[in-house]
Design an enzyme around this catalytic site. Structure first.
Site, PDB file in Angstrom:
ATOM      1  N   ASP A 523       0.867  -1.181   0.000  1.00  0.00           N
ATOM      2  CA  ASP A 523       0.000   0.000   0.000  1.00  0.00           C
ATOM      3  C   ASP A 523       0.907   1.235   0.000  1.00  0.00           C
ATOM      4  OD1 ASP A 523      -1.672   2.103   0.707  1.00  0.00           O
ATOM      5  OD2 ASP A 523      -2.944   0.834   1.991  1.00  0.00           O
ATOM      6  N   HIS A 524       0.893   1.956  -1.101  1.00  0.00           N
ATOM      7  CA  HIS A 524       1.838   3.063  -1.263  1.00  0.00           C
ATOM      8  C   HIS A 524       1.486   4.258  -0.368  1.00  0.00           C
ATOM      9  CE1 HIS A 524       5.165   4.981  -2.993  1.00  0.00           C
ATOM     10  NE2 HIS A 524       4.937   4.779  -4.273  1.00  0.00           N
TER      11      HIS A 524
END
Ligand code: CAO
Length: 553
Positions: A523-524
């Site tokens: 999850d950036h």
């Protein structure tokens, strides 16, 4: 006068039992037949009732202690003239004809027999509340037939919801008059599944006890849950009572504990409304409903728009023959969950390769030992579980969840890891708890066990919850790389593809090395690309040098 309640005979070769719950305290009123203590032998959990009504004058036991048959559990001050002599005689006679083990089920029956017999009537048995947000379930097995006599708690149906497979027990005994569902049907909550001829005797945990003393704190908590259920506009989920210790056995009948487990409710969080905080089926349902309402409210408030208007499908039959099948519950849930994760998480996949040539030698050596020890074959998945648990400690942002609603990050100090298991019903992700505290052999045994359970439809919802990170190893099947989807609310997932021999340049020469391809999606919003490289590289270095695990464990 004072009557001592002793631990009764529990069956052949059983000399003692462990106290798992003490349900009364000194000064409490007890009714005759009220359950006062719960004990566990190696065969069953047994509820011991009081033989008399009165006030508890002394409690001789405590939770966790072992007690011998015949030992005094509590003493009760009663106004009755003890247990009448005639009754004693009856009791002795009963002992000769009844099986010695007073299991919970046997007790229920005896209460039914002594409960005021109502008129025989036909009852409509309906599909009960099945858990948060579950409206229907698919019937996968029907265990009874028309005309069959059934007992309280006997399993009637096996059902598959989008979260788990569960068995539905009957709350009443009687004779099955009509079964209204069949294998393969989808049944909705509230739908009648069976007509039962019964005397409608009350269940044991519904039989009112003599003026139960209520714990004022717990009663308030319960009232809050009830309020939460009726007041949809202002759902207030009660705080988990601080005094509830998950290590202890909760004060609830085994069937209630089993039901809670099946619908994924932590029984230790449920406020009991019965005497001494005893938890009933209704308490479990109320708690689960309150959790669900809070979850729904959060979804609304978080303002995340995942909905994209679906394009209408063409009529495929125009071009050839087609076959239409309803999605199974697991398939539907997987589709919904993955669409949500894909649409709401900005995810990136980091690829790397680990040289596992040395690890493979070690693994093969220990795999033989593991199989000899009965813990199953040792695969790279079990070793990866251990490595990931250590990596999560070193890189805490991978062991976190994002709370966008409150703009917070939740860091977890426990290390529970999910493993994707391929089953004939679709993808299931059981969670191995406290991976950091277990040896690789233990993890290997647990991995083999949960894979068998998941494939045999024996995994409970509880066993699929609480994961912080997921491992998806498709390498047993093949493939060189893939992009797994982050299993929200987790923030990263490790995809593993098939290891193969590859030429690797070493000192100006190509040498054959066994290379394992890794694909880590993350999850950036919380993990930056550089962190992803560091994490994946660290995992590779641990795979490349088995000593790394020993040094960091
Ligand atoms: N590379 C090469 N060989 C591999 C391997 C890999 N990455 N992973 C496993 N193997 C080998 C094993 O060593 C074993 O070999 P032997 O039969 O010679 O002993 C064989 O493949 C089968 O392994 P396994 O699958 O039985 O055992 P496992 O512990 O590696 O995996 C489990 C367990 C449950 C993860 C696996 O069975 C499974 O279901 N995988 C599919 C997961 C999935 O569907 N993911 C997709 C999710 S969508 O993102």
């Amino acid at each position: 006068m004072i009557v001592e309640i002793k631990l009764p005979e529990l069956g052949e070769n059983i000399a003692q039992a462990q106290v798992t719950a003490v349900l009364v305290k000194e000064g409490d009123s007890v009714a005759k037949d009220q359950v006062i203590v719960e004990i566990e032998t190696d065969k069953a959990v047994i509820e011991v009732p009081s033989e008399v009504e009165g006030i508890v004058s002394k409690v001789y036991i405590s939770e966790g202690k072992k007690v011998n048959i015949g030992a005094t559990l509590i003493s009760v001050e009663t106004s009755q003239a003890a247990v009448p002599a005639q009754k004693n005689a009856e009791k002795k006679q009963e002992k000769t004809v009844e099986p010695p083990i007073m299991a919970a089920e046997t007790r229920v029956e005896s209460v039914m027999a002594t409960a005021p017999a109502g008129e025989t009537k036909i009852m409509e048995m309906t599909i009960p509340f099945l858990g948060e947000g579950i409206e229907k379930a698919q019937i996968t097995q029907v265990f009874v037939t028309n005309g069959q006599a059934i007992k309280i708690d006997q399993a009637i149906l096996e059902m598959e919801t989008d979260k788990a497979t569960l068995e539905l027990p009957t709350e009443y005994g009687g004779v099955v008059r009509e079964i209204r569902v069949k294998q393969g049907d989808f049944a909705s909550v509230g739908q009648v599944y069976m007509l039962l001829e019964t005397t409608e005797a009350k269940r044991m945990d519904e039989i009112p006890v003599l003026e139960p003393k209520k714990d004022p704190v717990k009663t308030e908590e319960h009232a809050e849950v009830q309020a939460a259920n009726t007041n949809a506009g202002a759902v207030q989920l009660p705080q988990v009572p601080a005094h509830l210790n998950p290590g202890k056995v909760a004060p609830a009948a085994p069937s209630t504990r089993g039901f809670a487990r099946q619908i994924g409710v932590n029984i230790h969080e449920v406020p009991g409304s019965g005497p001494g905080g005893r938890i009933s089926m209704d308490d479990v349902k109320a708690w689960s409903k309150a959790l669900h309402e809070r979850y729904n409210q959060k979804q609304t408030h978080s303002g995340i728009a995942t909905g994209v208007v679906a394009e209408p499908l063409p009529d495929f039959s125009k071009w050839g023959e087609i076959r239409v099948e309803d999605m199974s519950n697991i398939r539907r849930k997987t589709a919904e969950h993955l669409s949500y994760a894909w649409a709401t998480v900005p995810q990136v996949t980091q690829f790397d390769k680990a040289d596992i040539t040395r690890l493979e030698e070690t693994r093969k050596k220990f795999s033989a030992e593991s199989e000899k020890e009965g813990t199953g074959k040792l695969t790279v998945t079990a070793i990866l579980l251990k490595i990931i648990a250590i990596a999560l400690k070193k890189f805490p942002q991978f062991n976190a969840s994002i709370d966008m609603e409150n703009k917070r990050v939740i860091y977890k100090s426990y290390f529970h890891i999910g493993v994707a298991v391929d089953t004939d019903r679709g993808l299931i992700v059981p969670v191995i708890k406290d991976v950091d505290k277990k040896s690789i052999f233990e993890l290997s045994a647990e991995l083999n066990e949960i894979a068998v359970k998941a494939r045999g439809k024996k995994i409970s919802l509880e066993e699929m919850q609480g994961g912080n990170f997921t491992i998806s190893n498709l390498g047993g099947l093949g493939g060189t790389a893939f992009t797994p989807i982050v299993n929200t609310p987790e923030v990263a997932i490790l995809g593993v593809s098939r290891a193969s021999l590859e030429p690797v340049a070493e000192n100006g020469q190509f040498v054959p090395r066994m290379m394992l391809p890794l694909s880590m999606s993350y999850d950036h919003r919380i993990i930056d690309g550089a962190d992803a490289v560091r994490f994946t590289r660290w995992v590779c270095s641990a795979l490349e040098d088995p000593m790394v695990i020993a040094m960091h464990n």
